[in-house]
Design a protein around this motif. Structure first.
Motif, PDB file in Angstrom:
ATOM      1  N   PHE A   1      44.182  29.724  23.434  1.00 44.90           N
ATOM      2  CA  PHE A   1      44.831  30.001  22.148  1.00 44.90           C
ATOM      3  C   PHE A   1      45.219  31.461  22.011  1.00 44.90           C
ATOM      4  CE2 PHE A   1      43.500  25.811  21.003  1.00 44.90           C
ATOM      5  CZ  PHE A   1      44.570  25.385  20.264  1.00 44.90           C
ATOM      6  N   LEU A   2      44.368  32.350  22.543  1.00 42.83           N
ATOM      7  CA  LEU A   2      44.744  33.767  22.470  1.00 42.83           C
ATOM      8  C   LEU A   2      46.021  33.999  23.267  1.00 42.83           C
ATOM      9  CD1 LEU A   2      41.351  35.659  22.632  1.00 42.83           C
ATOM     10  CD2 LEU A   2      42.894  35.443  20.707  1.00 42.83           C
TER      11      LEU A   2
ATOM     12  N   VAL B   1      41.742  21.272  22.923  1.00 43.14           N
ATOM     13  CA  VAL B   1      40.447  21.350  22.238  1.00 43.14           C
ATOM     14  C   VAL B   1      39.667  20.060  22.435  1.00 43.14           C
ATOM     15  CG1 VAL B   1      39.347  21.582  19.992  1.00 43.14           C
ATOM     16  CG2 VAL B   1      41.299  22.979  20.553  1.00 43.14           C
TER      17      VAL B   1
ATOM     18  N   SER C   1      45.176  21.748  16.943  1.00 41.92           N
ATOM     19  CA  SER C   1      43.843  21.392  17.428  1.00 41.92           C
ATOM     20  C   SER C   1      43.189  20.330  16.559  1.00 41.92           C
ATOM     21  CB  SER C   1      42.963  22.632  17.470  1.00 41.92           C
ATOM     22  OG  SER C   1      42.844  23.162  16.187  1.00 41.92           O
TER      23      SER C   1
ATOM     24  N   SER D   1      48.894  32.573  21.218  1.00 41.37           N
ATOM     25  CA  SER D   1      49.161  33.419  20.042  1.00 41.37           C
ATOM     26  C   SER D   1      49.853  34.707  20.450  1.00 41.37           C
ATOM     27  CB  SER D   1      47.869  33.800  19.335  1.00 41.37           C
ATOM     28  OG  SER D   1      47.149  32.679  18.994  1.00 41.37           O
TER      29      SER D   1
ATOM     30  N   ALA E   1      28.801  24.668  27.398  1.00 40.28           N
ATOM     31  CA  ALA E   1      29.383  24.990  26.101  1.00 40.28           C
ATOM     32  C   ALA E   1      30.141  26.310  26.117  1.00 40.28           C
ATOM     33  CB  ALA E   1      28.293  25.019  25.040  1.00 40.28           C
ATOM     34  N   ILE E   2      29.495  27.341  26.654  1.00 34.62           N
ATOM     35  CA  ILE E   2      30.094  28.671  26.569  1.00 34.62           C
ATOM     36  C   ILE E   2      31.420  28.709  27.322  1.00 34.62           C
ATOM     37  CG2 ILE E   2      29.751  31.073  27.159  1.00 34.62           C
ATOM     38  CD1 ILE E   2      26.818  30.634  26.724  1.00 34.62           C
TER      39      ILE E   2
ATOM     40  N   ILE F   1      34.181  26.744  25.398  1.00 31.85           N
ATOM     41  CA  ILE F   1      34.704  27.480  24.247  1.00 31.85           C
ATOM     42  C   ILE F   1      35.509  28.694  24.714  1.00 31.85           C
ATOM     43  CG2 ILE F   1      34.069  28.704  22.149  1.00 31.85           C
ATOM     44  CD1 ILE F   1      33.226  26.010  21.619  1.00 31.85           C
TER      45      ILE F   1
ATOM     46  N   LYS G   1      47.760  26.593  16.091  1.00 28.45           N
ATOM     47  CA  LYS G   1      46.310  26.475  15.925  1.00 28.45           C
ATOM     48  C   LYS G   1      45.960  25.151  15.252  1.00 28.45           C
ATOM     49  CE  LYS G   1      46.012  30.768  14.313  1.00 28.45           C
ATOM     50  NZ  LYS G   1      45.391  31.777  13.465  1.00 28.45           N
TER      51      LYS G   1
ATOM     52  N   ASN H   1      36.197  19.669  24.393  1.00 29.27           N
ATOM     53  CA  ASN H   1      35.046  19.100  23.695  1.00 29.27           C
ATOM     54  C   ASN H   1      34.399  17.990  24.522  1.00 29.27           C
ATOM     55  OD1 ASN H   1      33.390  19.041  21.462  1.00 29.27           O
ATOM     56  ND2 ASN H   1      34.490  17.299  20.596  1.00 29.27           N
TER      57      ASN H   1
ATOM     58  N   ILE I   1      38.913  27.515  25.577  1.00 27.61           N
ATOM     59  CA  ILE I   1      39.737  27.269  24.376  1.00 27.61           C
ATOM     60  C   ILE I   1      40.259  28.594  23.835  1.00 27.61           C
ATOM     61  CG2 ILE I   1      39.720  26.488  21.989  1.00 27.61           C
ATOM     62  CD1 ILE I   1      37.702  24.487  22.629  1.00 27.61           C
ATOM     63  N   MET I   2      39.336  29.556  23.729  1.00 25.62           N
ATOM     64  CA  MET I   2      39.736  30.849  23.168  1.00 25.62           C
ATOM     65  C   MET I   2      40.815  31.481  24.029  1.00 25.62           C
ATOM     66  SD  MET I   2      36.427  32.687  21.667  1.00 25.62           S
ATOM     67  CE  MET I   2      35.837  32.190  20.076  1.00 25.62           C
TER      68      MET I   2
END
Lengths: 368, 410
Positions: free
Chosen positions: B387-388, B363, B352, B391, B376-377, B380, B349, B367, B383-384
């Motif tokens: 990373f999810l 990221v 980033s 992870s 934007a939505i 993001i 994480k 951006n 990205i989520m």
């Protein structure tokens, strides 16, 4: 490696005769206990001496400590050979307080002292009572009054002129003050028997912990205006603060959940047997015990937040790190960023080191 | 039908209760539902209702705002030409590629720094953690200072610091040469490299195959040892399958392993492997910062073992390396692995933060995309999702490993 060689420490005194100078004995036991160990000591000493020598040469012997205002020629002359500490007296007001009106900077300075006093009082075990909450509310209100002004003859300073150390402390402290109750609720929710509440809490915690704080901050700075009715907008600092609170809440919830799990089952059952309601049971019996269990990890989490507030640099909020980075944009001083970073690192270090010392002390006390 | 014998107790028991008449059962509002269930239902409905109301409010605002700005939601923009430059990437990229490919390149860059960072941070952190327990006072003090200093300074500050140092390095012409063939300049770190084409990869593939074979052989040897108690060395198999076999293949197929030495031409280097200053600074910052945390985990893991384990191993007269390998580490690992997992997640994480020095990880690319397209939505959400996924894969792997090394209790 000679490491681990003598784990756990065998009392050496028992092995070696207790003769000779105590200092020599200490040296022999701790630095030259065997031939490889002796060689290691000599090599390390050589490396250390070289490192310290070049640092002293750069940082003290060849360094420039003071220059006439806004004149960096003396620094340029020693560039590469010596440090330019003169940039610190030149820029420290901006680094510490940002663009806060120059004559009013005693107010952020006083706020920083108030924060330090608040942290100090919160570490006193004798003050761990309900009244501590009142103390926090009072201190935070006082700090807001000082920073904003507009009352008691203080001139109003809007928060886009705030900057430097107070902003870092505000982001971290308000993040904790609001994130903590949020974390308690979510931790209770995650252990609740009600499926809808439990899954909402799990969803919240896992979503926030799964993504980097940077993306949360981007969301706060870019997407927030999209989420709100048109014409409604709140200040950038507050948006970043909300992101940090949500972030803190998720991490604190996990720490508190650890504490809740450590409370023996008998405590819950005893509270039920007394006929206490859910909230009274948690408020009077469970939470006080749970939180006492997790105070050291809570302090560690707070250290992490304190450091993480520096990430607001990426969305352009003037915290301590951003003011430092802005201070060296000035072309005259551009080449001396290392000195500024060392200065700011020392400030962060003092806060974090004090907290980690405290948390270590608590751990040692609870281990006894 | 046999009549059941009534117990004598039953009579007396009945007699006692019949003296004091039982109060009538409390009336329940909804059939079998008691007060507790109703309260639970009430709270759940309340909380879910509030959550839904908030989400609905935000959603309707977003829809209105997006239509006002004429932004069409959805992932269709991923097919458009990205037009953004990516200076340093693992995967081939040019600005005419699509946004989708730019994202994939970003994920590649994130993984490049995260995977290598995890490996290096584990090695460095373990060394420092062990040094902290050293009998040598100087070494353990130095390790403690390292840990204490790096842990108490924000990573972003350290990253900026390293990046400034990289930029202050001499230009390519005056590059430092710590070792022959290695250059350190403001163009980054340049190392000699071996160009890997398909033939070389085949040889490396053989080595991996050999590793798998040796693993199976080792398991079989352990089974044999369990039967008759005789230890059987595994190293002859390891040498023959992991080293000799690939060398043989390489000689037979005449695969060339020429080393490509970097050299200075004009203002820049040609050949060799280049680690750009951004990548190098990010890697150093992540590795040194995370290694301080890993060192503490390793130290407390080793210290968590009861002293009796060391004494017992010593009493058996085991050699020190054997004692560490067979007695201490397997037990310490059980304590070490779970917190290590969260450090690996943190490192990933934290990668980033690259956005602050202009290394284009996922990221940073998201951006830029967001600024160029206003999506934007979606940006993001991507990205989520990335990373999810990372992870969850790390936790999945580490949980598997943890289950493997966990204490098997009867």
């Amino acid at each position: 490696m000679t490491a681990i060689a003598d784990m756990p420490e065998v009392p050496r005194a028992a092995r070696r005769p207790q003769t000779g100078n105590p200092a020599l004995r200490w040296l022999r036991a701790n630095l030259f206990s065997s031939i490889p160990n002796g060689i290691l000591t000599v090599v390390l000493l050589a490396v250390l001496a070289k490192g310290i020598f070049s640092f002293v040469q750069w940082g003290i012997a060849n360094a420039v400590w003071l220059t006439p205002a806004n004149d960096s020629s003396a620094c340029r002359a020693v560039r590469g050979l010596g440090a330019c500490w003169a940039i610190i007296p030149e820029k420290y007001r901006f680094i510490l307080f940002g663009t806060y009106p120059f004559d009013e900077q005693w107010r952020p300075a006083l706020s920083v002292l108030l924060f330090i006093a608040l942290f100090y009082l919160s570490t006193r075990r004798a003050l761990w009572r309900r009244e501590l909450v009142l103390l926090w509310v009072g201190a935070l209100a006082l700090i807001s009054m000082l920073m904003w002004g507009g009352v008691l003859g203080l001139s109003f300073v809007s928060q886009d002129r705030w900057g430097g150390l107070p902003v870092t402390l505000i982001l971290a402290t308000f993040g904790l003050a609001f994130g903590f109750p949020l974390g308690i609720l979510v931790a209770l929710g995650r252990r609740s028997k009600l499926p809808a509440i439990r899954s909402l809490s799990v969803l919240y915690v896992e979503l926030i912990r799964g993504v980097p704080l940077v993306s949360l901050l981007f969301m706060a700075s870019v997407m927030f205006p999209l989420f709100m009715p048109s014409g409604f907008n709140i200040d950038k600092l507050l948006r970043a603060q909300i992101a940090i609170i949500l972030f803190a809440g998720a991490y604190l919830a996990e720490v508190i959940r650890g504490g809740l799990q450590a409370v023996p089952r008998g405590q819950y059952e005893a509270a039920d047997a007394l006929g206490l309601s859910y909230w009274r049971k948690n408020r009077l019996i469970v939470l006080p015990q749970a939180i006492r269990h997790v105070i050291p990890p809570l302090v560690n989490t707070f250290i992490a937040f304190f450091k993480d507030t520096s990430l607001v640099l990426i969305i352009g909020i003037f915290d301590l790190l951003t003011t430092a980075k802005t201070a060296i944009i000035d072309p005259a001083w551009q080449q001396f960023s290392v000195e500024v970073y060392i200065f700011v690192a020392a400030i962060y270090f003092m806060f974090c080191f004090a907290m980690s010392r405290y948390s270590r002390g608590l751990e040692a006390a609870s281990g006894r | 039908m046999r009549r059941r014998k009534s117990l004598p107790l039953e009579k007396g028991f009945c007699a006692v209760t019949s003296d004091t008449p039982r109060p009538p059962p409390r009336r329940r509002l909804f059939g079998a539902w008691g007060r507790r269930e109703l309260q639970g239902l009430f709270w759940q409905v309340l909380v879910v209702g509030i959550a839904l109301a908030v989400i609905g409010f935000l959603w309707s605002n977003t829809v209105t705002n997006l239509s006002a700005r004429r932004i069409t939601t959805g992932f269709a923009f991923l097919g458009r030409e990205a037009g953004m430059p990516i200076a340093d990437s693992l995967l081939a990229y040019n600005p005419r590629d699509t946004y989708l490919w730019a994202f994939v390149v970003g994920v590649g860059n994130t993984l490049r720094v995260a995977v290598i960072g995890i490996v290096l941070a584990t090695i460095l952190g373990t060394l420092i953690g062990i040094s902290r327990l050293s009998a040598n006072w100087l070494l353990s003090r130095l390790a403690a200072v390292y840990v204490e200093t790096l842990r108490d300074i924000p990573l972003l500050l350290q990253l900026l610091f390293w990046y400034v140092l990289m930029q202050a390095l001499p230009a390519a012409r005056a590059a430092w040469r710590p070792v022959e063939g290695m250059f350190l300049s403001n163009r980054g770190l340049i190392l000699p490299a071996i160009p890997l084409g398909p033939p070389q990869l085949w040889v490396l593939g053989t080595a991996v195959f050999g590793l798998a074979v040796v693993y199976l052989i080792r398991r079989w040897l352990i089974v044999q040892q369990m039967r008759d108690g005789k230890p059987r060395p595994v190293w002859p198999f390891a040498v023959s399958f992991i080293l000799a076999l690939p060398v043989l293949v390489s000689v037979l197929l005449r695969v060339s392993w020429t080393i490509e030495w970097p050299e200075l031409r004009g203002f820049n280097f040609v050949g060799g492997l280049t680690l750009a200053p951004e990548y190098f600074a990010l890697l150093i910052a992540l590795v040194t910062y995370t290694s301080a945390f890993i060192a503490e985990i390793v130290r407390s893991g080793i210290q968590s073992l009861p002293r009796g384990q060391w004494d017992a191993a010593n009493a058996l007269g085991l050699r020190r390396s054997f004692m560490l390998r067979q007695i201490i580490l397997p037990q310490a690992l059980r304590v070490i692995v779970p917190p290590m997992t969260s450090q690996y997640l943190n490192l990933t994480k934290n990668s980033s933060l690259a956005v602050a020095i202009g290394y284009q990880d996922v990221v940073s690319i998201a951006n830029t995309t967001l600024n160029q397209t206003g999506q934007a939505i979606e940006a993001i959400a991507l990205i989520m999702a990335v990373f999810l996924t990372i992870s969850l894969s790390i936790s999945f792997f580490m949980n598997w490993y943890n289950a493997r090394i966990a204490l098997v209790e009867r």
